[in-house]
Write a protein that holds these residues in place. Structure first.
Motif, PDB file in Angstrom:
ATOM      1  N   MET A   1       5.108  12.673   3.811  1.00 52.45           N
ATOM      2  CA  MET A   1       4.576  11.550   4.172  1.00 52.45           C
ATOM      3  C   MET A   1       4.582  11.366   5.719  1.00 52.45           C
ATOM      4  SD  MET A   1       6.253   9.057   1.189  1.00 52.45           S
ATOM      5  CE  MET A   1       4.857   7.937   1.166  1.00 52.45           C
ATOM      6  N   ALA A   2       3.530  11.074   6.258  1.00 53.28           N
ATOM      7  CA  ALA A   2       3.594  10.957   7.689  1.00 53.28           C
ATOM      8  C   ALA A   2       2.425   9.863   8.004  1.00 53.28           C
ATOM      9  CB  ALA A   2       3.192  12.314   8.492  1.00 53.28           C
ATOM     10  N   TRP A   3       2.961   8.880   8.865  1.00 51.90           N
ATOM     11  CA  TRP A   3       2.241   7.697   9.202  1.00 51.90           C
ATOM     12  C   TRP A   3       2.681   6.957  10.608  1.00 51.90           C
ATOM     13  CZ3 TRP A   3       6.036   7.163   5.751  1.00 51.90           C
ATOM     14  CH2 TRP A   3       6.874   5.804   5.614  1.00 51.90           C
ATOM     15  N   ALA A   4       1.370   6.108  10.831  1.00 56.11           N
ATOM     16  CA  ALA A   4       1.831   5.168  11.963  1.00 56.11           C
ATOM     17  C   ALA A   4       1.582   3.874  11.693  1.00 56.11           C
ATOM     18  CB  ALA A   4       0.935   5.516  13.203  1.00 56.11           C
ATOM     19  N   ASP A   5       2.530   2.826  12.245  1.00 59.59           N
ATOM     20  CA  ASP A   5       2.588   1.435  12.008  1.00 59.59           C
ATOM     21  C   ASP A   5       2.449   0.654  12.994  1.00 59.59           C
ATOM     22  OD1 ASP A   5       2.917  -1.253  11.173  1.00 59.59           O
ATOM     23  OD2 ASP A   5       4.630  -0.641   9.604  1.00 59.59           O
TER      24      ASP A   5
ATOM     25  N   GLY B   1       0.878  -1.267   0.006  1.00 56.61           N
ATOM     26  CA  GLY B   1       0.016  -0.137  -0.080  1.00 56.61           C
ATOM     27  C   GLY B   1       0.978   1.382  -0.146  1.00 56.61           C
ATOM     28  N   ILE B   2       0.114   2.542   0.097  1.00 59.18           N
ATOM     29  CA  ILE B   2       1.141   3.512   0.167  1.00 59.18           C
ATOM     30  C   ILE B   2       2.013   3.572   1.285  1.00 59.18           C
ATOM     31  CG2 ILE B   2      -0.764   5.047  -1.022  1.00 59.18           C
ATOM     32  CD1 ILE B   2      -1.562   6.172   1.543  1.00 59.18           C
ATOM     33  N   TRP B   3       1.970   2.947   2.507  1.00 56.41           N
ATOM     34  CA  TRP B   3       2.822   2.955   3.432  1.00 56.41           C
ATOM     35  C   TRP B   3       3.845   1.727   3.348  1.00 56.41           C
ATOM     36  CZ3 TRP B   3       2.107   7.604   4.188  1.00 56.41           C
ATOM     37  CH2 TRP B   3       1.036   8.233   4.115  1.00 56.41           C
ATOM     38  N   GLY B   4       3.884   1.027   2.145  1.00 61.12           N
ATOM     39  CA  GLY B   4       4.892   0.022   1.997  1.00 61.12           C
ATOM     40  C   GLY B   4       4.162  -1.251   2.089  1.00 61.12           C
ATOM     41  N   ALA B   5       5.146  -2.494   2.083  1.00 65.14           N
ATOM     42  CA  ALA B   5       4.660  -3.797   2.314  1.00 65.14           C
ATOM     43  C   ALA B   5       3.908  -4.265   3.370  1.00 65.14           C
ATOM     44  CB  ALA B   5       5.754  -4.707   1.802  1.00 65.14           C
ATOM     45  N   ASN B   6       2.750  -4.861   3.262  1.00 61.28           N
ATOM     46  CA  ASN B   6       2.222  -5.388   4.453  1.00 61.28           C
ATOM     47  C   ASN B   6       1.726  -4.369   5.434  1.00 61.28           C
ATOM     48  OD1 ASN B   6       2.490  -8.256   3.692  1.00 61.28           O
ATOM     49  ND2 ASN B   6       4.420  -8.066   4.174  1.00 61.28           N
ATOM     50  N   SER B   7       1.173  -3.123   4.750  1.00 62.35           N
ATOM     51  CA  SER B   7       0.991  -2.010   5.726  1.00 62.35           C
ATOM     52  C   SER B   7      -0.419  -1.926   5.707  1.00 62.35           C
ATOM     53  CB  SER B   7       1.315  -0.879   4.715  1.00 62.35           C
ATOM     54  OG  SER B   7       0.889  -0.726   3.607  1.00 62.35           O
ATOM     55  N   SER B   8      -1.444  -2.936   5.865  1.00 62.98           N
ATOM     56  CA  SER B   8      -2.878  -2.796   5.740  1.00 62.98           C
ATOM     57  C   SER B   8      -3.150  -2.079   7.317  1.00 62.98           C
ATOM     58  CB  SER B   8      -3.374  -4.212   5.809  1.00 62.98           C
ATOM     59  OG  SER B   8      -2.933  -5.043   6.741  1.00 62.98           O
ATOM     60  N   ALA B   9      -2.326  -2.143   8.224  1.00 62.14           N
ATOM     61  CA  ALA B   9      -2.773  -1.796   9.664  1.00 62.14           C
ATOM     62  C   ALA B   9      -2.273  -0.022   9.634  1.00 62.14           C
ATOM     63  CB  ALA B   9      -1.886  -2.514  10.918  1.00 62.14           C
ATOM     64  N   CYS B  10      -1.410   0.412   8.710  1.00 65.91           N
ATOM     65  CA  CYS B  10      -1.124   1.616   8.768  1.00 65.91           C
ATOM     66  C   CYS B  10      -1.934   2.726   8.599  1.00 65.91           C
ATOM     67  CB  CYS B  10       0.070   1.745   7.643  1.00 65.91           C
ATOM     68  SG  CYS B  10       1.707   0.741   8.291  1.00 65.91           S
ATOM     69  N   TYR B  11      -1.827   3.830   8.883  1.00 66.16           N
ATOM     70  CA  TYR B  11      -2.607   5.040   8.836  1.00 66.16           C
ATOM     71  C   TYR B  11      -1.854   6.264   8.863  1.00 66.16           C
ATOM     72  CZ  TYR B  11      -2.711   5.060  14.053  1.00 66.16           C
ATOM     73  OH  TYR B  11      -2.070   4.813  15.332  1.00 66.16           O
ATOM     74  N   GLY B  12      -2.153   7.177   8.054  1.00 64.34           N
ATOM     75  CA  GLY B  12      -1.604   8.294   8.007  1.00 64.34           C
ATOM     76  C   GLY B  12      -1.980   9.426   6.970  1.00 64.34           C
ATOM     77  N   HIS B  13      -1.229  10.356   6.552  1.00 63.42           N
ATOM     78  CA  HIS B  13      -1.647  11.096   5.309  1.00 63.42           C
ATOM     79  C   HIS B  13      -0.391  11.843   4.382  1.00 63.42           C
ATOM     80  CE1 HIS B  13      -4.590  13.580   3.151  1.00 63.42           C
ATOM     81  NE2 HIS B  13      -5.427  13.155   3.852  1.00 63.42           N
TER      82      HIS B  13
ATOM     83  N   SER C   1       6.489   5.257  14.284  1.00 64.66           N
ATOM     84  CA  SER C   1       5.766   6.690  13.651  1.00 64.66           C
ATOM     85  C   SER C   1       6.757   7.391  12.733  1.00 64.66           C
ATOM     86  CB  SER C   1       5.207   7.400  14.889  1.00 64.66           C
ATOM     87  OG  SER C   1       6.414   7.858  15.873  1.00 64.66           O
ATOM     88  N   VAL C   2       6.387   7.746  11.572  1.00 68.37           N
ATOM     89  CA  VAL C   2       7.172   8.288  10.558  1.00 68.37           C
ATOM     90  C   VAL C   2       6.924   9.515   9.889  1.00 68.37           C
ATOM     91  CG1 VAL C   2       8.388   7.547   8.466  1.00 68.37           C
ATOM     92  CG2 VAL C   2       7.544   5.917   9.887  1.00 68.37           C
ATOM     93  N   SER C   3       7.569  10.493   9.831  1.00 69.99           N
ATOM     94  CA  SER C   3       7.425  11.819   9.303  1.00 69.99           C
ATOM     95  C   SER C   3       8.563  12.299   8.290  1.00 69.99           C
ATOM     96  CB  SER C   3       7.289  12.746  10.495  1.00 69.99           C
ATOM     97  OG  SER C   3       6.952  14.034   9.853  1.00 69.99           O
ATOM     98  N   LEU C   4       8.244  12.291   7.104  1.00 72.35           N
ATOM     99  CA  LEU C   4       9.254  12.906   6.158  1.00 72.35           C
ATOM    100  C   LEU C   4       8.518  14.057   5.591  1.00 72.35           C
ATOM    101  CD1 LEU C   4      11.954  12.047   4.370  1.00 72.35           C
ATOM    102  CD2 LEU C   4      10.100  11.392   2.646  1.00 72.35           C
ATOM    103  N   MET C   5       9.198  15.266   5.943  1.00 74.85           N
ATOM    104  CA  MET C   5       8.796  16.451   5.295  1.00 74.85           C
ATOM    105  C   MET C   5       9.590  17.292   4.300  1.00 74.85           C
ATOM    106  SD  MET C   5       5.696  17.044   6.742  1.00 74.85           S
ATOM    107  CE  MET C   5       5.079  15.608   7.516  1.00 74.85           C
ATOM    108  N   THR C   6       9.272  17.386   3.349  1.00 74.15           N
ATOM    109  CA  THR C   6       9.912  17.989   2.030  1.00 74.15           C
ATOM    110  C   THR C   6       9.521  19.256   1.853  1.00 74.15           C
ATOM    111  OG1 THR C   6       8.603  16.906   0.610  1.00 74.15           O
ATOM    112  CG2 THR C   6      10.246  15.808   1.269  1.00 74.15           C
TER     113      THR C   6
END
Length: 432
Positions: A388-392, A369-381, A398-403
């Motif tokens: 990209m910011a999401w929780a797994d 999915g948009i948050w990578g492999a086997n990421s069905s439980a992930c949510y973010g925006h 918890s991940v945050s990449l701001m550009t």
């Protein structure tokens, strides 16, 4: 003129960057890298290795080396601990149109940036928190609270449909002056007069801006406060955020990283899709989002500003079941409702791709999915495709990449895919 100067070894990279609309990449990335060593923890304490951390950071460097992002700020928490809090590039002075002698301001982890559409995740959780307090019911029509919204077939459109991009009002009218974006009263009148594409809420079309303005009105109506005040009271202050507001205080405005339209100029049909989603071409988006009026405006779907760590902190709070350092910011059941899937994967008529949403968040997928492999439980925006910011929950990340770049037609997407995959590969699944 740029080409009036001799093409020496010093200015060839600058000329190349101007012609291809990219930023100049220095020979040594260490020169433009900042690490907050006071925050980064030993990766072995959270089940990672130094090699894992290095591999993830190399993927962030790979995003930077595309030249499509003059500045990047990154934060990764694992099991609640910060293992990476770094930045790379320049907050200003190294955009494709910047003069070679322009002063360059180094990007640092504490430099605030605009989150763009990642702001939607925060606004959405505010709505779920109002639902928690029984100030609203997410399945009530907007018109229950704001009767004027019922005009032109919108009587039964619900708050939940707005949150899940199914209200039938995905875009603002064409030809609006730029100044309208920070004239929230005018936008509200336009939205009340709008006729929905699908009043039954059965068609998915990402709401780039409209949903935020609608939700703002509901918040003000039921709380008797501005949405800025509610964000401040319910999330920013309890979590100890310095920035994390719609727009930014005047005293900090000169610290915000510049935004840059970058890469090749989009052509039809890409240019049409951009205009439909964002209301104008990328060059206009750059001008608008660097405008002091944008920095001080309240645009609930797209202009919360803060550091990558602050956005990461927000998702870590959600990952903690609504708790942050002993404070229950939101109830656990509220978090669970906020991340509950609304429907199976559907084709998004704005983004022109299959998407999976909750009432306010973008969900991952399986096997990918948009948050990578086997990421069905992930949510973010995602914000403007590249933030990209999401929780797994399964990897306890918890991940945050701001550009700072706004590339659409460029070589940025493969590097972002590699980045997301590096997170999945180097952070093993710890929970089923």
């Amino acid at each position: 003129m740029l080409l009036d100067a001799p093409l020496t070894a010093l200015n060839v990279p600058r000329v190349k960057a101007r012609l291809s609309k990219t930023s100049v990449i220095p020979d040594s990335l260490a020169q433009v890298t900042s690490i907050d060593k006071t925050q980064e923890r030993n990766p072995e304490s959270v089940g990672m290795t130094a090699k894992n951390v290095e591999s993830i950071w190399r993927s962030v460097e790979g995003v930077y080396q595309t030249g499509t992002h003059p500045a990047i700020s990154f934060c990764l928490r694992r099991k609640g601990e910060v293992v990476l809090q770094r930045s790379i590039g320049h907050a200003s002075g190294n955009g494709p149109a910047d003069h070679k002698l322009a002063p360059k301001v180094l990007m640092r982890p504490e430099t605030p940036m605009c989150f763009f559409s990642a702001s939607k995740a925060v606004t959405a959780l505010l709505m779920h928190m109002l639902n928690e307090k029984k100030l609203i019911n997410l399945h009530d029509p907007i018109s229950f609270y704001l009767p004027e919204f019922a005009r032109n077939g919108k009587k039964n459109i619900t708050i939940h449909q707005v949150l899940s991009h199914r209200s039938g009002i995905p875009g603002l009218p064409e030809g609006l002056p730029v100044e309208t974006l920070w004239d929230n009263d005018t936008i509200w009148r336009l939205l009340c007069d709008a006729e929905p594409d699908s009043p039954r809420g059965d068609k998915l079309a990402y709401h780039a801006l409209t949903g935020g303005y609608i939700l703002e009105r509901v918040v003000s109506k039921v709380t008797d406060k501005t949405i800025q005040q509610v964000l401040d009271e319910r999330i920013r202050k309890p979590m100890g955020m310095k920035y994390f507001k719609y727009g930014i205080d005047d005293e900090y405005a000169d610290r915000v990283a510049m935004n840059y339209a970058i890469g090749l100029k989009p052509r039809f049909p890409i240019s049409y899709l951009i205009k439909r989603a964002l209301g104008g071409p990328l060059d206009l988006v750059e001008d608008v989002t660097n405008d002091p009026r944008f920095l001080s405006a309240v645009i609930p779907a797209g202009n919360i500003m803060g550091t990558a760590e602050e956005m990461n902190r927000f998702f870590q709070m959600m990952l903690n079941g609504g708790e942050w350092k002993g404070k229950q910011v939101a109830k656990e059941i509220t978090i669970r409702r906020a991340i509950q899937e609304v429907a199976s994967v559907q084709f998004d008529r704005t983004l022109m791709m299959p998407m999976r949403y909750s009432a306010g968040l973008m969900l991952g997928g399986k096997p990918v999915g948009i948050w990578g492999a086997n990421s069905s439980a992930c949510y973010g925006h995602i914000g403007l495709i590249n933030k990209m910011a999401w929780a797994d929950p399964r990897r306890e990340n918890s991940v945050s990449l701001m550009t700072s770049g706004i590339p659409i037609v460029a070589n940025n997407i493969p590097s972002l895919v590699r980045f997301v995959n590096a997170i999945s590969k180097n952070c093993s699944i710890t929970k089923i």
